[in-house]
Design an enzyme around this catalytic site. Structure first.
Site, PDB file in Angstrom:
ATOM      1  N   PHE A 146      19.860 -21.976  53.290  1.00  0.00           N
ATOM      2  CA  PHE A 146      18.850 -21.489  54.232  1.00  0.00           C
ATOM      3  C   PHE A 146      19.316 -20.143  54.766  1.00  0.00           C
ATOM      4  O   PHE A 146      20.286 -20.065  55.520  1.00  0.00           O
ATOM      5  CB  PHE A 146      18.600 -22.450  55.386  1.00  0.00           C
ATOM      6  CG  PHE A 146      17.489 -21.959  56.287  1.00  0.00           C
ATOM      7  CD1 PHE A 146      16.169 -22.212  55.971  1.00  0.00           C
ATOM      8  CD2 PHE A 146      17.761 -21.193  57.411  1.00  0.00           C
ATOM      9  CE1 PHE A 146      15.136 -21.729  56.768  1.00  0.00           C
ATOM     10  CE2 PHE A 146      16.743 -20.701  58.212  1.00  0.00           C
ATOM     11  CZ  PHE A 146      15.419 -20.975  57.894  1.00  0.00           C
ATOM     12  N   ASP A 233      27.004 -15.536  55.178  1.00  0.00           N
ATOM     13  CA  ASP A 233      25.921 -15.640  56.155  1.00  0.00           C
ATOM     14  C   ASP A 233      26.412 -16.508  57.304  1.00  0.00           C
ATOM     15  O   ASP A 233      26.399 -17.740  57.225  1.00  0.00           O
ATOM     16  CB  ASP A 233      24.679 -16.247  55.502  1.00  0.00           C
ATOM     17  CG  ASP A 233      23.512 -16.386  56.477  1.00  0.00           C
ATOM     18  OD1 ASP A 233      23.725 -16.204  57.695  1.00  0.00           O
ATOM     19  OD2 ASP A 233      22.402 -16.699  56.026  1.00  0.00           O
ATOM     20  N   LYS A 274      21.651 -14.447  65.852  1.00  0.00           N
ATOM     21  CA  LYS A 274      21.561 -15.507  66.852  1.00  0.00           C
ATOM     22  C   LYS A 274      22.443 -15.246  68.074  1.00  0.00           C
ATOM     23  O   LYS A 274      22.068 -14.534  68.984  1.00  0.00           O
ATOM     24  CB  LYS A 274      21.855 -16.863  66.214  1.00  0.00           C
ATOM     25  CG  LYS A 274      20.807 -17.302  65.189  1.00  0.00           C
ATOM     26  CD  LYS A 274      20.988 -18.726  64.760  1.00  0.00           C
ATOM     27  CE  LYS A 274      20.034 -19.134  63.654  1.00  0.00           C
ATOM     28  NZ  LYS A 274      18.622 -19.135  64.036  1.00  0.00           N
TER      29      LYS A 274
END
Length: 426
Positions: A146, A233, A274
């Protein structure tokens, strides 16, 4: 209805259903305030937040240092675009580059934008530095990944919901099994056009899958052997979430005072988002050293909002908080405690198969199939009992509270979780 009228939960839900695109399926709770590890709904009920906006709110809701930095900068200068310099961006780029030990930072806004940026950097490096023929570069990715939901990213996803009816898909990606070094080695050996390997250190959305011991280190070594960029990531796993500043730091923890601070695995390209802003503002970044980042030239990439003064001020304050409040250490210690307490319960449970994770990124696997509603029903009952969490992939419930949580609060949350699970035991 006036814009500032106080809504009931049902009124707020009805408004979203009528006027908003239906691209999410939220748990039916309407939040209006947050502070630290707690959030409150519009009726005033208090909950523990055990999702942290998918790890964006690592520093806790409305952290005063972050809010103050945002407010102060918003009153001074909010946006110039990159048509001009501003007096905050350079400070932020220096601060964050040194913080994560890279030469340069390319600022963006969202995690998906940062992933797209990393892919572009990797491809250009492959053509200009590695010597791959233009348009022939391939990037290895992992099954069940994801990385976002842009057109390019869903092209290498195997999530049917994210992909269906959004083609044609972007070419140039090879999917291999996650946590499978043999598959990675085989692909690298058979193809001279591999530019990079994009990987999540822990697959969060897939259900908090933690790879085997040494997987990331061995994968990086294979990439180095074949002159392939290792792209991490860490949008969800970074910024202290897993008990270390970055999940790629290896097996030591920030709680280990004998740690040298040198990571087992240093990505060639690091993707962050984030918690770079503590959830206060959209901030993401791609970091790399000069031989890689210098392939980006004026006009080859950009963002009107990327690197804006508010983002720069907020990110520096958010990263300050991580160090000042020793959030990685806290995440490590509380994560160990959480899994220990949950494993005690699981020994005699019929409803939960296992708990897994690192730091305060954890998940429990419900003893049911992915198509069942058991995990959803458990999350509904957790909500009723004062704790908010959400299923991922049907029978898995992800638990990721803010890293400012105390031991006493964590044990209170464990009690709520166990009490709720007991209501579903056969």
């Amino acid at each position: 209805m006036a814009v500032l009228d106080q809504l009931t939960s049902q009124q707020a839900i009805d408004l979203e259903n009528k006027y908003g695109a239906h691209n999410y399926h939220p748990l039916p709770v309407v939040l209006s305030r947050g502070e630290g590890v707690h959030v409150w709904d519009v009726e005033g009920k208090q909950y523990y937040d055990f999702l942290s906006a998918y790890s964006a709110v690592n520093q806790g809701h409305c952290h005063p240092k972050i809010v103050n930095a945002m407010t102060k900068q918003a009153q001074t200068l909010s946006l110039t675009s990159r048509a001009f310099y501003n007096d905050m961006l350079g400070k932020y780029e220096k601060y964050a580059s040194e913080y994560f030990n890279f030469d340069k930072l390319l600022p963006m806004n969202t995690g998906a934008e940062a992933v797209e940026t990393a892919l572009k950097i990797c491809r250009r490096w492959a053509y200009e530095e590695k010597g791959i023929e233009e348009n022939d570069a391939q990037i290895i990715v992992c099954e069940n990944n994801f990385h976002g939901r842009t057109t390019t990213i869903i092209s290498f996803s195997n999530d049917a919901v994210a992909r269906k009816n959004f083609g044609p898909y972007t070419q140039g990606f090879i999917k291999i099994e996650y946590d499978n070094l043999a598959a990675l080695q085989n692909t690298l050996e058979k193809n001279d056009n591999i530019a990079g390997f994009l990987v999540e250190p822990i697959q969060g959305e897939a259900g908090v899958y933690v790879p085997s011991e040494g997987y990331l280190k061995a994968a990086k070594a294979l990439c180095e052997k074949h002159n392939v960029l290792f792209i991490a990531d860490e949008v969800q796993t970074g910024i202290a979430r897993t008990g270390r500043l970055l999940a790629t730091c290896g097996n030591c923890s920030c709680a280990d005072k004998s740690c040298s601070g040198t990571p087992d695995v240093k990505p060639d390209i690091l993707i962050l988002g984030k918690a770079m802003s503590g959830g206060a503002y959209p901030v993401s970044a791609v970091l790399a050293n000069d031989p890689i980042m210098n392939v980006i030239t004026p006009g080859s990439h950009g963002s009107t909002f990327g690197g804006n003064p508010i983002a720069a001020a907020v990110a520096m304050a958010a990263l300050d908080v991580v160090k000042e409040e020793e959030l990685a250490e806290n995440a490590y210690q509380l994560g160990e405690l959480f899994r220990e307490e949950m494993n005690k319960y699981i020994e005699n449970s019929n409803i939960v198969n296992l708990v897994r994770g690192k730091g305060l990124l954890n998940a429990i696997v419900i003893n049911d199939d992915e198509e069942s509603e058991t995990a959803w029903n458990i999350c509904m009952r957790l909500r009723d009992n004062g704790l908010l969490a959400k299923p991922t992939h049907g029978n898995i419930i992800r638990f990721a509270p803010p890293l400012v949580m105390t031991k006493e609060q964590l044990l209170d949350c464990v009690s709520i979780i166990i009490k709720t699970l007991q209501e579903f035991e056969n």
